[in-house]
Design an enzyme around this catalytic site. Structure first.
Site, PDB file in Angstrom:
ATOM      1  N   TYR A  11       0.824  -1.218   0.000  1.00  0.00           N
ATOM      2  CA  TYR A  11       0.000   0.000   0.000  1.00  0.00           C
ATOM      3  C   TYR A  11       0.864   1.276   0.000  1.00  0.00           C
ATOM      4  O   TYR A  11       0.835   2.055  -0.964  1.00  0.00           O
ATOM      5  CB  TYR A  11      -0.933  -0.058   1.209  1.00  0.00           C
ATOM      6  CG  TYR A  11      -1.689   1.213   1.504  1.00  0.00           C
ATOM      7  CD1 TYR A  11      -2.340   1.921   0.499  1.00  0.00           C
ATOM      8  CD2 TYR A  11      -1.766   1.689   2.810  1.00  0.00           C
ATOM      9  CE1 TYR A  11      -3.049   3.079   0.784  1.00  0.00           C
ATOM     10  CE2 TYR A  11      -2.473   2.838   3.106  1.00  0.00           C
ATOM     11  CZ  TYR A  11      -3.104   3.536   2.091  1.00  0.00           C
ATOM     12  OH  TYR A  11      -3.795   4.682   2.378  1.00  0.00           O
ATOM     13  N   ASP A  31       9.731  -7.377  -4.166  1.00  0.00           N
ATOM     14  CA  ASP A  31       8.556  -7.682  -3.347  1.00  0.00           C
ATOM     15  C   ASP A  31       8.283  -9.175  -3.462  1.00  0.00           C
ATOM     16  O   ASP A  31       8.354  -9.734  -4.563  1.00  0.00           O
ATOM     17  CB  ASP A  31       7.353  -6.878  -3.866  1.00  0.00           C
ATOM     18  CG  ASP A  31       6.230  -6.781  -2.847  1.00  0.00           C
ATOM     19  OD1 ASP A  31       5.874  -5.654  -2.474  1.00  0.00           O
ATOM     20  OD2 ASP A  31       5.699  -7.840  -2.443  1.00  0.00           O
ATOM     21  N   ILE A  52      13.731 -10.296   0.571  1.00  0.00           N
ATOM     22  CA  ILE A  52      14.812  -9.394   1.015  1.00  0.00           C
ATOM     23  C   ILE A  52      15.957 -10.160   1.679  1.00  0.00           C
ATOM     24  O   ILE A  52      17.080  -9.660   1.746  1.00  0.00           O
ATOM     25  CB  ILE A  52      14.294  -8.308   1.994  1.00  0.00           C
ATOM     26  CG1 ILE A  52      13.609  -8.940   3.212  1.00  0.00           C
ATOM     27  CG2 ILE A  52      13.374  -7.326   1.285  1.00  0.00           C
ATOM     28  CD1 ILE A  52      13.360  -7.960   4.354  1.00  0.00           C
ATOM     29  N   PHE A  73      10.194  -1.040   2.781  1.00  0.00           N
ATOM     30  CA  PHE A  73       8.845  -1.230   3.319  1.00  0.00           C
ATOM     31  C   PHE A  73       8.576  -2.680   3.700  1.00  0.00           C
ATOM     32  O   PHE A  73       7.708  -2.933   4.539  1.00  0.00           O
ATOM     33  CB  PHE A  73       7.788  -0.867   2.266  1.00  0.00           C
ATOM     34  CG  PHE A  73       7.741   0.582   1.890  1.00  0.00           C
ATOM     35  CD1 PHE A  73       7.095   1.502   2.697  1.00  0.00           C
ATOM     36  CD2 PHE A  73       8.327   1.030   0.712  1.00  0.00           C
ATOM     37  CE1 PHE A  73       7.031   2.837   2.347  1.00  0.00           C
ATOM     38  CE2 PHE A  73       8.263   2.367   0.353  1.00  0.00           C
ATOM     39  CZ  PHE A  73       7.622   3.266   1.171  1.00  0.00           C
ATOM     40  N   TYR A 141       4.261  -6.142  16.692  1.00  0.00           N
ATOM     41  CA  TYR A 141       4.603  -5.404  15.471  1.00  0.00           C
ATOM     42  C   TYR A 141       5.497  -4.206  15.815  1.00  0.00           C
ATOM     43  O   TYR A 141       6.585  -4.031  15.246  1.00  0.00           O
ATOM     44  CB  TYR A 141       3.319  -4.945  14.765  1.00  0.00           C
ATOM     45  CG  TYR A 141       3.558  -3.940  13.679  1.00  0.00           C
ATOM     46  CD1 TYR A 141       4.349  -4.259  12.585  1.00  0.00           C
ATOM     47  CD2 TYR A 141       3.004  -2.661  13.748  1.00  0.00           C
ATOM     48  CE1 TYR A 141       4.584  -3.323  11.592  1.00  0.00           C
ATOM     49  CE2 TYR A 141       3.225  -1.729  12.756  1.00  0.00           C
ATOM     50  CZ  TYR A 141       4.020  -2.064  11.684  1.00  0.00           C
ATOM     51  OH  TYR A 141       4.256  -1.134  10.712  1.00  0.00           O
ATOM     52  N   LYS A 145       9.680  -3.370  14.982  1.00  0.00           N
ATOM     53  CA  LYS A 145      10.177  -2.150  14.324  1.00  0.00           C
ATOM     54  C   LYS A 145      11.173  -1.428  15.226  1.00  0.00           C
ATOM     55  O   LYS A 145      12.174  -0.877  14.752  1.00  0.00           O
ATOM     56  CB  LYS A 145       9.004  -1.247  13.948  1.00  0.00           C
ATOM     57  CG  LYS A 145       8.107  -1.821  12.853  1.00  0.00           C
ATOM     58  CD  LYS A 145       8.804  -1.815  11.502  1.00  0.00           C
ATOM     59  CE  LYS A 145       7.910  -2.302  10.388  1.00  0.00           C
ATOM     60  NZ  LYS A 145       8.498  -2.130   9.056  1.00  0.00           N
ATOM     61  N   PHE A 169       2.153   7.393  11.606  1.00  0.00           N
ATOM     62  CA  PHE A 169       0.946   7.247  12.397  1.00  0.00           C
ATOM     63  C   PHE A 169      -0.036   6.479  11.480  1.00  0.00           C
ATOM     64  O   PHE A 169       0.376   5.508  10.872  1.00  0.00           O
ATOM     65  CB  PHE A 169       0.542   8.603  12.989  1.00  0.00           C
ATOM     66  CG  PHE A 169       1.453   8.930  14.178  1.00  0.00           C
ATOM     67  CD1 PHE A 169       2.828   9.101  13.995  1.00  0.00           C
ATOM     68  CD2 PHE A 169       0.970   8.945  15.470  1.00  0.00           C
ATOM     69  CE1 PHE A 169       3.690   9.303  15.076  1.00  0.00           C
ATOM     70  CE2 PHE A 169       1.818   9.148  16.560  1.00  0.00           C
ATOM     71  CZ  PHE A 169       3.177   9.330  16.357  1.00  0.00           C
ATOM     72  N   ARG A 282      -9.145  -4.640  21.003  1.00  0.00           N
ATOM     73  CA  ARG A 282      -8.201  -5.484  20.272  1.00  0.00           C
ATOM     74  C   ARG A 282      -6.883  -5.491  21.049  1.00  0.00           C
ATOM     75  O   ARG A 282      -6.343  -4.402  21.322  1.00  0.00           O
ATOM     76  CB  ARG A 282      -8.008  -4.902  18.863  1.00  0.00           C
ATOM     77  CG  ARG A 282      -7.135  -5.725  17.961  1.00  0.00           C
ATOM     78  CD  ARG A 282      -7.136  -5.197  16.534  1.00  0.00           C
ATOM     79  NE  ARG A 282      -6.525  -3.871  16.432  1.00  0.00           N
ATOM     80  CZ  ARG A 282      -6.341  -3.223  15.290  1.00  0.00           C
ATOM     81  NH1 ARG A 282      -6.757  -3.744  14.158  1.00  0.00           N
ATOM     82  NH2 ARG A 282      -5.788  -2.024  15.280  1.00  0.00           N
TER      83      ARG A 282
HETATM   84  N1  UDP Z   1     -10.511  -0.420  14.645  1.00  0.00           N
HETATM   85  C1  UDP Z   1     -11.830  -0.709  14.971  1.00  0.00           C
HETATM   86  N2  UDP Z   1     -12.503  -1.603  14.188  1.00  0.00           N
HETATM   87  C2  UDP Z   1     -11.942  -2.220  13.123  1.00  0.00           C
HETATM   88  C3  UDP Z   1     -10.604  -1.910  12.791  1.00  0.00           C
HETATM   89  C4  UDP Z   1      -9.921  -1.007  13.584  1.00  0.00           C
HETATM   90  O1  UDP Z   1     -12.386  -0.195  15.936  1.00  0.00           O
HETATM   91  O2  UDP Z   1     -12.614  -3.023  12.475  1.00  0.00           O
HETATM   92  C5  UDP Z   1      -9.782   0.544  15.470  1.00  0.00           C
HETATM   93  C6  UDP Z   1      -8.512  -0.009  16.088  1.00  0.00           C
HETATM   94  O3  UDP Z   1      -8.791  -0.632  17.322  1.00  0.00           O
HETATM   95  C7  UDP Z   1      -7.660   1.253  16.217  1.00  0.00           C
HETATM   96  C8  UDP Z   1      -8.110   2.124  15.054  1.00  0.00           C
HETATM   97  O4  UDP Z   1      -9.367   1.596  14.627  1.00  0.00           O
HETATM   98  O5  UDP Z   1      -7.989   1.921  17.417  1.00  0.00           O
HETATM   99  C9  UDP Z   1      -7.163   2.079  13.889  1.00  0.00           C
HETATM  100  O6  UDP Z   1      -6.867   0.714  13.618  1.00  0.00           O
HETATM  101  P1  UDP Z   1      -6.118   0.265  12.299  1.00  0.00           P
HETATM  102  O7  UDP Z   1      -6.069  -1.248  12.318  1.00  0.00           O
HETATM  103  O8  UDP Z   1      -6.741   0.918  11.114  1.00  0.00           O
HETATM  104  O9  UDP Z   1      -4.656   0.877  12.432  1.00  0.00           O
HETATM  105  P2  UDP Z   1      -3.550   0.733  13.603  1.00  0.00           P
HETATM  106  O10 UDP Z   1      -3.857   1.829  14.591  1.00  0.00           O
HETATM  107  O11 UDP Z   1      -3.644  -0.639  14.176  1.00  0.00           O
HETATM  108  O12 UDP Z   1      -2.267   0.950  12.867  1.00  0.00           O
END
Ligand code: UDP
Length: 328
Positions: A11, A31, A52, A73, A141, A145, A169, A282
């Site tokens: 992406y 890739d 890689i 990436f 993750y 990093k 971000f 999550r």
């Molecule tokens: N999120 C959510 N429902 C979903 C997917 C993501 O509530 O189906 C929330 C997730 O818990 C986080 C925010 O959306 O607080 C962004 O999540 P995403 O996976 O897009 O990116 P991340 O912050 O993990 O890089």
């Protein structure tokens, strides 16, 4: 300049390849297509389907194309998956990147822009987050990093090796012409999942936790347009070529939006009611992540061009509407 882009079919990688071409550079993509899409890379761009960690392949690409900088990436990048399968993340991200870096050292490629993440910070003690703040990742993750940033910092101290670790971000949006965009299988990111609901491919969006210590109880993130990230990669590489000091750079807009706020904005953009269900948290998700990106603005002269979240969602929506099945 000839720039090796690992993960260039992904992406953020594919948007960066597009940007490099637009700026008159020659990207060369490596890739393994584990998550990327061959169609996301223009057919005119040299493309190597491989790994890689394959030192012989990487060495031959560097020699053949006289590579003078790398944008790296290629990695596994899902917070949730990293908590379920840490072994995959330590192998794909840490082990393979160290082997890749060691090949770069042997071949004399000195400049690398690294795809890092706000997940290196964990749950921040203060907002907005600055580069020198504590790094205590709450998920595997982010931990992988951070480990790689530490390896590269040591390499920069020991060898003639220079890196910029770009701590993204939340990347979102797509190329305005709708030709490439975000397509993960399976999709786990908030904005594409919301847009799949708008496209009729899901019947609701699940909010992961409404009991966070935030005004509406949902997680707050700092969303940044993928093309602004793409531009930052080239600026960072140019900075390194000009003798810039190695280190991390936050890339965000400095403005936080809750999951509820993102859904409300997406309702306006798509005109769809977007039904929600509230689910459990999550694992690994910090409550708030908002960037202080002054360092990138001052040192790299980076200026986000697409800071408006509604416009970011609209550009993602243009892609999703035209490509309901992604690149398929
Ligand atoms: N999120 C959510 N429902 C979903 C997917 C993501 O509530 O189906 C929330 C997730 O818990 C986080 C925010 O959306 O607080 C962004 O999540 P995403 O996976 O897009 O990116 P991340 O912050 O993990 O890089």
């Amino acid at each position: 300049m000839n720039i090796l882009v690992t993960g260039g079919a992904g992406y953020i990688g594919s948007h960066t390849v597009h940007y490099l071409l637009q700026q008159g550079h020659q990207p060369i993509v490596l890739d393994n297509l584990s998550t990327g899409h061959r169609q996301a890379v223009p057919s005119t761009v040299p493309f190597y389907h491989g790994d890689i960690a394959d030192s012989a392949l990487v060495t031959s690409i560097i020699d053949r194309h006289q590579i003078c900088g790398v944008i790296h990436f290629a990695a596994s990048s899902l917070v949730g998956e990293s908590m379920i399968d840490p072994a995959k993340y330590f192998e794909n991200n840490v082990v393979k990147t160290i082997l890749f870096l060691n090949t770069l050292l042997k071949t004399g490629v000195k400049h690398l822009v690294f795809s890092s993440t706000a997940a290196v910070y964990g749950e921040p003690r203060q907002l907005p987050i600055r580069e020198e703040d504590l790094t205590e990742p709450t998920n595997v993750y982010g931990q992988t990093k951070l480990m790689l940033e530490q390896v590269m910092a040591q390499y920069a101290r020991t060898y003639d090796f220079h890196y910029a670790a770009l701590r993204y971000f939340n990347a979102c949006g797509a190329l305005p012409d709708g030709s490439i965009g975000e397509d993960h299988q399976p999709e786990t990111h908030l904005i594409p999942l919301i847009l799949q609901v708008a496209n009729g491919r899901r019947d609701h969006i699940t909010i992961y936790g409404q009991d966070y210590p935030t005004p509406d109880g949902t997680c707050i993130r700092d969303y940044i347009h993928v093309l602004d990230l793409a531009e930052a990669h080239l600026l960072a590489l140019q900075y390194l070529w000009n003798g810039g000091e190695s280190g991390p750079f936050n890339l965000g807009n400095g403005q936080g939006f809750s999951v509820q706020e993102v859904i409300s904005l997406a309702r306006q953009v798509t005109g769809h009611p977007l039904p929600v269900q509230i689910g459990p948290r999550r694992p690994g998700d910090p409550a708030r992540l908002v960037a202080a990106a002054e360092k990138a603005r001052q040192v790299l002269s980076w200026q986000p061009r697409y800071p408006d979240l509604a416009a970011m969602v609209a550009s993602a929506w243009a892609w999703h509407r035209q490509h309901p099945d992604g690149f398929k």
